[in-house]
Design an enzyme around this catalytic site. Structure first.
Site, short mmCIF file in Angstrom:
data_model
loop_
_atom_site.label_atom_id
_atom_site.label_comp_id
_atom_site.label_asym_id
_atom_site.label_seq_id
_atom_site.Cartn_x
_atom_site.Cartn_y
_atom_site.Cartn_z
N MET A 65 -2.26 6.41 3.32
CA MET A 65 -2.53 6.32 1.88
C MET A 65 -3.18 7.75 1.59
SD MET A 65 -1.67 3.63 0.44
CE MET A 65 -2.51 4.23 -1.27
N ASP A 76 4.65 -2.59 -4.79
CA ASP A 76 3.22 -2.58 -4.60
C ASP A 76 2.50 -3.76 -4.93
OD1 ASP A 76 2.44 0.30 -3.74
OD2 ASP A 76 3.22 0.79 -5.67
N SER A 86 7.97 3.97 -6.52
CA SER A 86 7.14 2.97 -6.53
C SER A 86 7.41 2.18 -7.95
CB SER A 86 5.72 3.12 -6.42
OG SER A 86 4.81 2.14 -6.77
N HIS A 93 4.86 -3.00 0.22
CA HIS A 93 3.38 -2.75 0.48
C HIS A 93 2.53 -3.76 0.09
CE1 HIS A 93 0.23 0.84 -0.40
NE2 HIS A 93 -0.17 0.02 0.76
N MET A 119 -0.14 -6.44 -5.33
CA MET A 119 -1.73 -6.31 -5.55
C MET A 119 -2.17 -7.70 -5.69
SD MET A 119 -2.11 -2.84 -7.65
CE MET A 119 -1.38 -1.03 -7.06
N GLY A 168 5.44 7.33 -7.46
CA GLY A 168 5.64 6.27 -9.02
C GLY A 168 5.36 6.90 -9.94
N ASP A 210 1.88 7.80 0.68
CA ASP A 210 1.62 7.22 -0.58
C ASP A 210 0.51 7.38 -1.41
OD1 ASP A 210 2.03 5.26 -2.89
OD2 ASP A 210 1.80 3.55 -1.50
N GLY A 211 0.87 7.96 -2.74
CA GLY A 211 -0.25 8.56 -3.47
C GLY A 211 -0.09 9.95 -3.83
N MET A 229 -0.93 -4.73 -0.54
CA MET A 229 -2.47 -4.57 -0.84
C MET A 229 -2.99 -5.85 -1.18
SD MET A 229 -1.95 -0.91 -2.96
CE MET A 229 -0.13 -1.37 -3.40
N HIS A 271 10.01 0.72 -3.53
CA HIS A 271 8.69 0.45 -2.95
C HIS A 271 7.85 -0.55 -3.87
CE1 HIS A 271 4.81 1.61 -0.60
NE2 HIS A 271 4.35 1.61 -1.69
N GLY A 330 -4.38 1.21 -5.57
CA GLY A 330 -4.75 0.28 -6.53
C GLY A 330 -4.26 0.56 -8.04
N PHE A 331 -4.03 1.83 -8.04
CA PHE A 331 -3.45 2.40 -9.16
C PHE A 331 -2.55 3.81 -8.87
CE2 PHE A 331 -7.87 1.31 -9.54
CZ PHE A 331 -8.03 0.50 -10.74
N GLY A 332 -1.47 3.70 -9.85
CA GLY A 332 -0.69 5.03 -10.04
C GLY A 332 -1.21 6.02 -10.76
N GLY A 333 -0.64 7.10 -10.50
CA GLY A 333 -0.88 8.37 -11.18
C GLY A 333 -2.36 9.23 -10.75
C1 DX5 Z 1 -1.19 3.10 -5.00
C2 DX5 Z 1 0.13 2.65 -4.73
C3 DX5 Z 1 1.26 3.81 -4.99
C4 DX5 Z 1 1.27 4.38 -6.15
C5 DX5 Z 1 1.99 5.74 -6.20
O1 DX5 Z 1 -2.16 1.97 -4.94
O2 DX5 Z 1 0.28 2.03 -3.40
O3 DX5 Z 1 2.47 3.27 -4.50
O4 DX5 Z 1 2.31 3.46 -7.04
O5 DX5 Z 1 1.67 6.26 -7.67
P1 DX5 Z 1 1.50 7.71 -7.83
O6 DX5 Z 1 2.90 8.11 -7.02
O7 DX5 Z 1 1.52 7.70 -9.29
O8 DX5 Z 1 0.54 8.25 -7.25
ZN ZN Z 2 2.16 1.83 -2.49
#
Ligand code: DX5
Ligand code: ZN
Length: 223
Positions: free
Chosen positions: A140, A38, A11, A69, A40, A200, A178-179, A71, A36, A145-148
Site C-alpha cells: 500500500m 476494493d 480500481s 482487495h 471495505m 483508481g 496500490d495508491g 480491506m 481491482h 480507505g480512499f481513492g485519490g
Molecule cells: C485505497 C484503495 C485503492 C484506491 C487507489 O484504499 O485500496 O485501490 O482505489 O486509488 P488511487 O489510484 O486513486 O490512489
Molecule cells: Zn486497493
C-alpha cells in the site's frame, strides 16, 4: 521464474457504481485483463463498498481477472464467499488477520490465488516466512480507505527491499502497488521491481480507457 509482464488493474472504487456492468464491459473492450475490487467494511477502513453478492452478480458480465482487495477485519470469515462469488485472487491485510499463515493456506485450499497486503507503516518482516506461499504481495502506497490520495514516497524503499527478499526466498510472488499510481511514477515503481499496478483516479478520471491503458503501458516501458 517470476512473471514480469506489466499489468494494470483499474480500481473500481473510482468507477461509476451505478453502471458497474457497463464499466466492466468497457474495461474488457479497452484491452484490460485485470480489475481491482476494493472491498471495505467500515471497520478496517472508514468506508463501506461492496460484498460477495455484488461480485457474484457482476461475475456473469465479465471475463476479467477479479483481483479482490479485502480491506476488512477478520477476512477469514468471508474467504469462501468471495471465492464462490468469482474472485480469482484474494488479497488480505496482514494487519487484519491474527493467524495469517492459516488464512493464506485456506485461500490456496479454496483454489484462488493468494496475496497479502501491507499498510504503508507495516514492516516487510511480517511476510518473511510466508513469501513462498504467496502469488502476490500488495504494497500500500497510501493509507487504505480512499481513492485519490498522494503516493507516499517512503514506500519506494519497501518495494525495492521486498523485491530483494522475494528473490532471496525463491518465491514467485509478484509485487503490486496500490495508491497514487499514475503514468508519472509507474516507470520508477516498475524499475524497483513492481509488476502489477492498481490505479483508481488516475485511470477512471481520464477516458477513453484504451488510450489511458496505452499511456500507462508506454510510460512503464520507456527505456
Ligand atoms: C485505497 C484503495 C485503492 C484506491 C487507489 O484504499 O485500496 O485501490 O482505489 O486509488 P488511487 O489510484 O486513486 O490512489
Ligand atoms: Zn486497493
Amino acid at each position: 521464474m517470476i512473471e514480469n509482464k506489466i499489468i494494470l488493474s483499474p480500481s473500481l472504487l473510482s468507477s461509476d457504481f451505478g453502471r458497474l456492468a457497463e464499466e466492466l464491459a468497457a474495461l474488457e473492450e479497452a484491452g484490460l485483463e485485470w480489475v481491482h475490487w476494493d472491498v471495505m467494511d467500515g471497520r478496517f477502513v472508514p468506508n463501506i463498498t461492496f460484498g460477495p453478492p455484488v461480485v457474484k452478480a457482476l461475475r456473469k458480465h465479465s471475463k476479467l481477472f477479479f483481483d479482490v482487495h479485502l480491506m476488512i477485519q477478520e477476512p477469514d470469515r468471508y474467504l469462501a464467499e468471495f471465492i464462490d462469488a468469482g474472485a480469482d485472487l484474494l488479497c488480505v491485510h496482514a494487519e487484519a488477520v491474527t493467524h495469517l499463515e492459516r488464512c493464506v493456506a485456506e485461500i490456496r485450499r479454496l483454489g484462488a490465488q493468494c496475496a497479502v497486503a501491507l499498510n504503508p507503516h507495516t514492516p516487510l518482516c511480517m511476510l518473511e516466512h510466508l513469501l513462498p506461499e504467496l502469488d502476490m504481495v500488495l504494497i500500500m502506497s497510501v493509507n487504505p480507505g480512499f481513492g485519490g490520495q498522494s503516493f507516499l514516497p517512503f514506500t519506494k524503499d519497501k518495494i525495492r527491499r521486498l523485491a530483494q527478499m522475494i528473490q532471496e526466498s525463491g518465491s514467485n510472488a509478484r509485487i503490486q502497488v496500490d495508491g497514487g499510481v499514475s503514468p508519472e511514477n509507474i516507470k520508477e515503481l516498475a524499475d524497483l521491481g513492481a509488476t502489477i499496478f492498481v490505479s483508481g483516479s488516475a485511470f477512471f478520471g481520464h477516458p477513453p480507457y484504451a488510450e489511458r491503458l496505452a499511456t500507462f503501458m508506454t510510460a512503464a516501458s520507456i527505456a
